[in-house]
Design a protein around this motif. Structure first.
Motif, mmCIF file in Angstrom:
data_model
loop_
_atom_site.group_PDB
_atom_site.id
_atom_site.type_symbol
_atom_site.label_atom_id
_atom_site.label_comp_id
_atom_site.label_asym_id
_atom_site.label_seq_id
_atom_site.Cartn_x
_atom_site.Cartn_y
_atom_site.Cartn_z
ATOM 1 N N CYS A 1 0.851 -1.184 0.000
ATOM 2 C CA CYS A 1 0.000 0.000 0.000
ATOM 3 C C CYS A 1 0.888 1.235 0.000
ATOM 4 O O CYS A 1 1.717 1.408 0.902
ATOM 5 N N PHE A 2 0.719 2.104 -1.009
ATOM 6 C CA PHE A 2 1.577 3.262 -1.204
ATOM 7 C C PHE A 2 0.858 4.564 -0.875
ATOM 8 O O PHE A 2 -0.303 4.762 -1.247
ATOM 9 N N LEU A 3 1.572 5.463 -0.201
ATOM 10 C CA LEU A 3 1.108 6.829 0.060
ATOM 11 C C LEU A 3 2.329 7.730 -0.002
ATOM 12 O O LEU A 3 3.299 7.524 0.736
ATOM 13 N N ASP A 4 2.295 8.702 -0.895
ATOM 14 C CA ASP A 4 3.414 9.638 -1.058
ATOM 15 C C ASP A 4 4.747 8.909 -1.247
ATOM 16 O O ASP A 4 5.753 9.242 -0.615
ATOM 17 N N GLU A 5 4.755 7.895 -2.112
ATOM 18 C CA GLU A 5 5.949 7.122 -2.466
ATOM 19 C C GLU A 5 6.504 6.270 -1.323
ATOM 20 O O GLU A 5 7.577 5.701 -1.442
ATOM 21 N N VAL B 1 -6.604 1.925 5.942
ATOM 22 C CA VAL B 1 -6.457 2.670 4.691
ATOM 23 C C VAL B 1 -7.459 2.147 3.668
ATOM 24 O O VAL B 1 -7.902 0.996 3.741
ATOM 25 N N LYS B 2 -7.784 3.027 2.730
ATOM 26 C CA LYS B 2 -8.624 2.681 1.586
ATOM 27 C C LYS B 2 -7.924 3.204 0.352
ATOM 28 O O LYS B 2 -7.155 4.164 0.420
ATOM 29 N N GLY B 3 -8.216 2.584 -0.801
ATOM 30 C CA GLY B 3 -7.581 3.057 -2.020
ATOM 31 C C GLY B 3 -7.943 2.240 -3.234
ATOM 32 O O GLY B 3 -8.784 1.335 -3.185
ATOM 33 N N GLU B 4 -7.279 2.597 -4.313
ATOM 34 C CA GLU B 4 -7.461 1.928 -5.599
ATOM 35 C C GLU B 4 -6.401 0.842 -5.721
ATOM 36 O O GLU B 4 -5.232 1.070 -5.394
ATOM 37 N N ILE B 5 -6.812 -0.352 -6.196
ATOM 38 C CA ILE B 5 -5.853 -1.456 -6.280
ATOM 39 C C ILE B 5 -5.654 -1.928 -7.717
ATOM 40 O O ILE B 5 -6.540 -1.785 -8.563
ATOM 41 N N LYS B 6 -4.465 -2.488 -7.939
ATOM 42 C CA LYS B 6 -4.123 -3.139 -9.201
ATOM 43 C C LYS B 6 -3.516 -4.490 -8.872
ATOM 44 O O LYS B 6 -2.710 -4.621 -7.945
ATOM 45 N N THR C 1 -5.966 6.295 -0.999
ATOM 46 C CA THR C 1 -6.716 7.538 -1.215
ATOM 47 C C THR C 1 -7.293 8.078 0.085
ATOM 48 O O THR C 1 -7.685 9.234 0.154
ATOM 49 N N GLU C 2 -7.328 7.220 1.100
ATOM 50 C CA GLU C 2 -7.860 7.626 2.396
ATOM 51 C C GLU C 2 -7.078 6.915 3.496
ATOM 52 O O GLU C 2 -7.045 5.691 3.544
ATOM 53 N N CYS C 3 -6.440 7.712 4.354
ATOM 54 C CA CYS C 3 -5.669 7.168 5.480
ATOM 55 C C CYS C 3 -6.365 7.625 6.760
ATOM 56 O O CYS C 3 -6.380 8.807 7.079
ATOM 57 N N LEU C 4 -6.943 6.666 7.449
ATOM 58 C CA LEU C 4 -7.741 6.950 8.641
ATOM 59 C C LEU C 4 -6.892 6.786 9.906
ATOM 60 O O LEU C 4 -5.833 6.163 9.876
ATOM 61 N N PRO C 5 -7.357 7.314 11.038
ATOM 62 C CA PRO C 5 -6.611 7.128 12.285
ATOM 63 C C PRO C 5 -6.426 5.645 12.594
ATOM 64 O O PRO C 5 -7.335 4.842 12.397
ATOM 65 N N PHE C 6 -5.235 5.315 13.087
ATOM 66 C CA PHE C 6 -4.901 3.933 13.411
ATOM 67 C C PHE C 6 -5.460 3.614 14.797
ATOM 68 O O PHE C 6 -5.037 4.189 15.795
ATOM 69 N N ARG D 1 1.442 0.622 12.649
ATOM 70 C CA ARG D 1 1.492 0.929 11.216
ATOM 71 C C ARG D 1 2.686 1.861 11.028
ATOM 72 O O ARG D 1 2.828 2.835 11.762
ATOM 73 N N ILE D 2 3.548 1.529 10.057
ATOM 74 C CA ILE D 2 4.696 2.379 9.766
ATOM 75 C C ILE D 2 4.748 2.676 8.279
ATOM 76 O O ILE D 2 4.147 1.963 7.464
ATOM 77 N N TRP D 3 5.491 3.719 7.927
ATOM 78 C CA TRP D 3 5.674 4.133 6.537
ATOM 79 C C TRP D 3 7.145 3.988 6.201
ATOM 80 O O TRP D 3 8.002 4.513 6.903
ATOM 81 N N VAL D 4 7.434 3.261 5.125
ATOM 82 C CA VAL D 4 8.799 2.868 4.810
ATOM 83 C C VAL D 4 9.142 3.233 3.369
ATOM 84 O O VAL D 4 8.317 3.057 2.465
ATOM 85 N N GLU D 5 10.364 3.700 3.175
ATOM 86 C CA GLU D 5 10.872 3.909 1.818
ATOM 87 C C GLU D 5 11.013 2.537 1.156
ATOM 88 O O GLU D 5 11.438 1.576 1.807
ATOM 89 N N PRO D 6 10.685 2.421 -0.136
ATOM 90 C CA PRO D 6 10.776 1.107 -0.795
ATOM 91 C C PRO D 6 12.137 0.430 -0.670
ATOM 92 O O PRO D 6 12.204 -0.789 -0.509
ATOM 93 N N ASP D 7 13.226 1.202 -0.686
ATOM 94 C CA ASP D 7 14.545 0.576 -0.609
ATOM 95 C C ASP D 7 14.895 0.091 0.799
ATOM 96 O O ASP D 7 15.947 -0.514 1.007
#
Length: 161
Positions: free
Chosen positions: A35-39, A78-83, A118-123, A132-138
């Motif tokens: 799940c991606f948000l702001d890269e 979180v909610k969003g568009e998936i592929k 597209t929507e990040c709600l309170p954890f 929940r953490i946010w991590v750089e892809p590398d």
């Protein structure tokens, strides 16, 4: 085609990454995704499993897509568009501990998706996730220690926008 053997609780299991292939849905055992948000990628910490991408089993009459949306919401809020990215074939043919009467088929599949959040709600920690953490892809390889195919799936996810 990328393959890896893993030891899951003493079970010797062969995993094969099959990008863009959709198996028979009746053989799908679980759904997962990056799940991606702001890269950055959201990872969730599940009790007794460490940090990983959200995912889980299909419930009731859900489609795989509905199941992934539900899991991303329940575990990461979180909610969003998936592929769709592809599938891992989980093959127990070389597993001497395989139980043919168990809950998993001899050959089953895990589906993988990429979500643009597209929507990040309170954890809220109301379900099984603890953080929940946010991590750089590398940095994913330093956090997820599941199996080598995790990075192959990430490579596929990074190519799709």
């Amino acid at each position: 085609m990328d393959q890896s053997y893993v030891n899951w609780n003493g079970h010797h299991v062969k995993l094969t990454w099959l990008p863009n292939r959709m198996p028979n849905v009746a053989l799908v055992t679980s759904v997962h995704g990056y799940c991606f948000l702001d890269e950055k990628i959201m990872l969730v910490k599940i009790d007794n499993r460490g940090f990983n991408m959200p995912g889980g089993h299909i419930e009731g009459n859900e489609t795989p897509e509905q199941a992934f949306h539900r899991e991303a919401y329940e575990e990461g809020y979180v909610k969003g568009e998936i592929k769709y990215l592809g599938t891992i074939e989980v093959n127990h043919s070389d597993n001497p501990l395989f139980d043919p009467n168990g809950i998993y088929p001899l050959i089953g599949y895990q589906l993988f998706y990429r979500m643009e959040i597209t929507e990040c709600l309170p954890f809220l920690r109301k379900n099984e996730s603890l953080a929940r953490i946010w991590v750089e892809p590398d940095q994913i390889s330093y956090i997820i220690d599941d199996h080598p195919l995790t990075l192959k799936i990430l490579e596929t996810a990074l190519k799709i926008k």
